[in-house]
Design a protein around this motif. Structure first.
Motif, PDB file in Angstrom:
ATOM      1  N   LEU A  15       0.831  -1.205   0.000  1.00 41.95           N
ATOM      2  CA  LEU A  15       0.000   0.000   0.000  1.00 41.95           C
ATOM      3  C   LEU A  15       0.870   1.260   0.000  1.00 41.95           C
ATOM      4  O   LEU A  15       0.617   2.199  -0.772  1.00 41.95           O
ATOM      5  CB  LEU A  15      -0.926   0.002   1.220  1.00 41.95           C
ATOM      6  CG  LEU A  15      -1.827   1.209   1.401  1.00 41.95           C
ATOM      7  CD1 LEU A  15      -2.796   1.319   0.230  1.00 41.95           C
ATOM      8  CD2 LEU A  15      -2.591   1.112   2.697  1.00 41.95           C
ATOM      9  N   VAL A  16       1.902   1.289   0.831  1.00 46.38           N
ATOM     10  CA  VAL A  16       2.818   2.439   0.871  1.00 46.38           C
ATOM     11  C   VAL A  16       3.435   2.646  -0.506  1.00 46.38           C
ATOM     12  O   VAL A  16       3.480   3.765  -1.024  1.00 46.38           O
ATOM     13  CB  VAL A  16       3.914   2.251   1.952  1.00 46.38           C
ATOM     14  CG1 VAL A  16       4.998   3.315   1.824  1.00 46.38           C
ATOM     15  CG2 VAL A  16       3.284   2.286   3.343  1.00 46.38           C
ATOM     16  N   GLU A  17       3.901   1.573  -1.119  1.00 48.49           N
ATOM     17  CA  GLU A  17       4.505   1.669  -2.449  1.00 48.49           C
ATOM     18  C   GLU A  17       3.512   2.218  -3.476  1.00 48.49           C
ATOM     19  O   GLU A  17       3.887   3.001  -4.346  1.00 48.49           O
ATOM     20  CB  GLU A  17       4.995   0.293  -2.884  1.00 48.49           C
ATOM     21  CG  GLU A  17       5.757   0.318  -4.188  1.00 48.49           C
ATOM     22  CD  GLU A  17       6.347  -1.039  -4.480  1.00 48.49           C
ATOM     23  OE1 GLU A  17       5.675  -1.825  -5.175  1.00 48.49           O
ATOM     24  OE2 GLU A  17       7.458  -1.300  -4.010  1.00 48.49           O
ATOM     25  N   ALA A  18       2.259   1.833  -3.381  1.00 57.33           N
ATOM     26  CA  ALA A  18       1.246   2.297  -4.328  1.00 57.33           C
ATOM     27  C   ALA A  18       0.904   3.774  -4.137  1.00 57.33           C
ATOM     28  O   ALA A  18       0.627   4.475  -5.112  1.00 57.33           O
ATOM     29  CB  ALA A  18      -0.024   1.449  -4.184  1.00 57.33           C
ATOM     30  N   LEU A  19       0.934   4.263  -2.896  1.00 56.80           N
ATOM     31  CA  LEU A  19       0.520   5.634  -2.612  1.00 56.80           C
ATOM     32  C   LEU A  19       1.662   6.650  -2.659  1.00 56.80           C
ATOM     33  O   LEU A  19       1.425   7.831  -2.871  1.00 56.80           O
ATOM     34  CB  LEU A  19      -0.147   5.701  -1.238  1.00 56.80           C
ATOM     35  CG  LEU A  19      -1.468   4.947  -1.114  1.00 56.80           C
ATOM     36  CD1 LEU A  19      -1.930   4.928   0.335  1.00 56.80           C
ATOM     37  CD2 LEU A  19      -2.519   5.547  -2.020  1.00 56.80           C
ATOM     38  N   ALA A  20       2.882   6.205  -2.424  1.00 56.15           N
ATOM     39  CA  ALA A  20       4.024   7.118  -2.338  1.00 56.15           C
ATOM     40  C   ALA A  20       4.722   7.246  -3.692  1.00 56.15           C
ATOM     41  O   ALA A  20       4.729   6.317  -4.497  1.00 56.15           O
ATOM     42  CB  ALA A  20       5.013   6.616  -1.296  1.00 56.15           C
ATOM     43  N   GLU A  21       5.309   8.416  -3.904  1.00 58.55           N
ATOM     44  CA  GLU A  21       6.134   8.623  -5.089  1.00 58.55           C
ATOM     45  C   GLU A  21       7.392   7.769  -4.978  1.00 58.55           C
ATOM     46  O   GLU A  21       7.892   7.254  -5.960  1.00 58.55           O
ATOM     47  CB  GLU A  21       6.523  10.097  -5.216  1.00 58.55           C
ATOM     48  CG  GLU A  21       5.339  11.008  -5.468  1.00 58.55           C
ATOM     49  CD  GLU A  21       4.663  10.708  -6.791  1.00 58.55           C
ATOM     50  OE1 GLU A  21       5.357  10.618  -7.825  1.00 58.55           O
ATOM     51  OE2 GLU A  21       3.427  10.544  -6.787  1.00 58.55           O
ATOM     52  N   ARG A  22       7.921   7.702  -3.754  1.00 58.21           N
ATOM     53  CA  ARG A  22       9.087   6.873  -3.451  1.00 58.21           C
ATOM     54  C   ARG A  22       9.095   6.647  -1.943  1.00 58.21           C
ATOM     55  O   ARG A  22       8.499   7.409  -1.190  1.00 58.21           O
ATOM     56  CB  ARG A  22      10.381   7.531  -3.916  1.00 58.21           C
ATOM     57  CG  ARG A  22      10.647   8.896  -3.321  1.00 58.21           C
ATOM     58  CD  ARG A  22      11.833   9.597  -3.971  1.00 58.21           C
ATOM     59  NE  ARG A  22      11.935  10.961  -3.496  1.00 58.21           N
ATOM     60  CZ  ARG A  22      11.458  12.025  -4.137  1.00 58.21           C
ATOM     61  NH1 ARG A  22      10.834  11.869  -5.287  1.00 58.21           N
ATOM     62  NH2 ARG A  22      11.601  13.230  -3.638  1.00 58.21           N
ATOM     63  N   TRP A  23       9.776   5.574  -1.518  1.00 55.31           N
ATOM     64  CA  TRP A  23       9.917   5.297  -0.099  1.00 55.31           C
ATOM     65  C   TRP A  23      11.232   4.562   0.114  1.00 55.31           C
ATOM     66  O   TRP A  23      11.829   4.057  -0.832  1.00 55.31           O
ATOM     67  CB  TRP A  23       8.741   4.505   0.453  1.00 55.31           C
ATOM     68  CG  TRP A  23       8.695   3.068   0.030  1.00 55.31           C
ATOM     69  CD1 TRP A  23       8.221   2.563  -1.146  1.00 55.31           C
ATOM     70  CD2 TRP A  23       9.177   1.946   0.774  1.00 55.31           C
ATOM     71  NE1 TRP A  23       8.377   1.212  -1.169  1.00 55.31           N
ATOM     72  CE2 TRP A  23       8.957   0.800  -0.007  1.00 55.31           C
ATOM     73  CE3 TRP A  23       9.771   1.807   2.026  1.00 55.31           C
ATOM     74  CZ2 TRP A  23       9.303  -0.472   0.427  1.00 55.31           C
ATOM     75  CZ3 TRP A  23      10.125   0.535   2.454  1.00 55.31           C
ATOM     76  CH2 TRP A  23       9.878  -0.585   1.657  1.00 55.31           C
ATOM     77  N   GLY A  24      11.694   4.535   1.358  1.00 52.79           N
ATOM     78  CA  GLY A  24      12.938   3.846   1.636  1.00 52.79           C
ATOM     79  C   GLY A  24      13.214   3.753   3.122  1.00 52.79           C
ATOM     80  O   GLY A  24      12.373   4.115   3.949  1.00 52.79           O
ATOM     81  N   VAL A  25      14.424   3.292   3.427  1.00 50.49           N
ATOM     82  CA  VAL A  25      14.852   3.099   4.813  1.00 50.49           C
ATOM     83  C   VAL A  25      16.198   3.781   4.984  1.00 50.49           C
ATOM     84  O   VAL A  25      17.078   3.649   4.138  1.00 50.49           O
ATOM     85  CB  VAL A  25      14.992   1.601   5.149  1.00 50.49           C
ATOM     86  CG1 VAL A  25      15.452   1.407   6.582  1.00 50.49           C
ATOM     87  CG2 VAL A  25      13.683   0.872   4.896  1.00 50.49           C
ATOM     88  N   ARG A  26      16.346   4.513   6.075  1.00 52.51           N
ATOM     89  CA  ARG A  26      17.610   5.145   6.432  1.00 52.51           C
ATOM     90  C   ARG A  26      18.022   4.572   7.797  1.00 52.51           C
ATOM     91  O   ARG A  26      17.224   4.569   8.735  1.00 52.51           O
ATOM     92  CB  ARG A  26      17.427   6.666   6.515  1.00 52.51           C
ATOM     93  CG  ARG A  26      18.697   7.426   6.740  1.00 52.51           C
ATOM     94  CD  ARG A  26      18.498   8.945   6.666  1.00 52.51           C
ATOM     95  NE  ARG A  26      17.566   9.449   7.662  1.00 52.51           N
ATOM     96  CZ  ARG A  26      16.368   9.970   7.380  1.00 52.51           C
ATOM     97  NH1 ARG A  26      15.937  10.064   6.148  1.00 52.51           N
ATOM     98  NH2 ARG A  26      15.591  10.415   8.350  1.00 52.51           N
ATOM     99  N   HIS A  27      19.245   4.060   7.892  1.00 51.36           N
ATOM    100  CA  HIS A  27      19.733   3.466   9.133  1.00 51.36           C
ATOM    101  C   HIS A  27      20.491   4.497   9.961  1.00 51.36           C
ATOM    102  O   HIS A  27      21.165   5.354   9.407  1.00 51.36           O
ATOM    103  CB  HIS A  27      20.636   2.273   8.828  1.00 51.36           C
ATOM    104  CG  HIS A  27      19.884   1.139   8.228  1.00 51.36           C
ATOM    105  ND1 HIS A  27      19.230   0.206   8.984  1.00 51.36           N
ATOM    106  CD2 HIS A  27      19.656   0.808   6.947  1.00 51.36           C
ATOM    107  CE1 HIS A  27      18.637  -0.659   8.189  1.00 51.36           C
ATOM    108  NE2 HIS A  27      18.878  -0.308   6.940  1.00 51.36           N
ATOM    109  N   GLY A  28      20.379   4.360  11.289  1.00 50.93           N
ATOM    110  CA  GLY A  28      21.134   5.189  12.206  1.00 50.93           C
ATOM    111  C   GLY A  28      20.311   6.292  12.818  1.00 50.93           C
ATOM    112  O   GLY A  28      19.232   6.596  12.347  1.00 50.93           O
ATOM    113  N   PRO A  29      20.778   6.868  13.896  1.00 49.72           N
ATOM    114  CA  PRO A  29      21.934   6.383  14.645  1.00 49.72           C
ATOM    115  C   PRO A  29      21.636   5.020  15.251  1.00 49.72           C
ATOM    116  O   PRO A  29      20.481   4.708  15.523  1.00 49.72           O
ATOM    117  CB  PRO A  29      22.134   7.438  15.734  1.00 49.72           C
ATOM    118  CG  PRO A  29      20.789   8.070  15.905  1.00 49.72           C
ATOM    119  CD  PRO A  29      20.128   7.989  14.560  1.00 49.72           C
TER     120      PRO A  29
END
Length: 174
Positions: A115-129
């Motif tokens: 669902l997130v992928e369908a609604l968002a222009e782009r998405w991802g994960v950022r690690h840290g701290p």
């Protein structure tokens, strides 16, 4: 560490952040608060509410650490691009960004990031701290050709300990 929501007054730039308990109630409050902030500015709420609900529910289900909260941050960039970020203290349990296949018809789980992928222009994960991760999604406020509308509602709250003892602000979208 602050336990209160920080937000800009209506009519100013949208950038708010709040700590919420890593529970189903915290995930529900994340959605309600996002709808309230967007509605107060006359912005569309439907896609953002769904994306926040999914990311916050994942933080409560997969990112919960006893005594730690999750952080919701919502900000407006490029005048029509809404950035939703949810940070939790379980960096080792990060989703893999990329195309997803919907689960089988009889599956009880696995639809959230589809669902997130369908609604968002782009998405991802950022690690840290360490030990944290932030799952983010950029949502176009102007309707896509295949989208259908928006809604509204309202309230402001904040609770819980910072998931990662963060002192800095997350990076804005590029």
């Amino acid at each position: 560490m602050s336990n209160k929501i920080t937000a800009c007054p209506p009519g100013e730039a949208l950038d708010f952040s709040v700590l919420l308990s890593a529970t189903r109630r915290g995930a529900r409050l994340a959605r309600l608060m996002t709808v309230a902030e967007l509605s107060a500015r006359g912005l569309p709420t439907e896609s953002a509410a769904l994306v926040v609900a999914e990311l916050a529910a994942n933080a409560a289900l997969h990112g919960a650490v006893p005594g730690r909260s999750f952080r919701l941050r919502v900000s407006l960039h490029e005048t029509a691009l809404l950035r939703v970020e949810v940070t939790d203290a379980r960096g080792e349990r990060a989703p893999v960004a990329g195309p997803r296949r919907p689960p089988g018809a009889d599956s009880e789980a696995g639809r959230g990031l589809v669902l997130v992928e369908a609604l968002a222009e782009r998405w991802g994960v950022r690690h840290g701290p360490v030990p944290c991760k932030t799952v983010w999604a950029d949502i176009a406020l102007a309707p896509r050709a295949e989208s259908t509308g928006s809604g509204g509602g309202g309230g402001r709250w904040g609770t819980g300990g910072d998931p990662c003892g963060e002192t800095g602000e997350p990076d804005p979208p590029k």
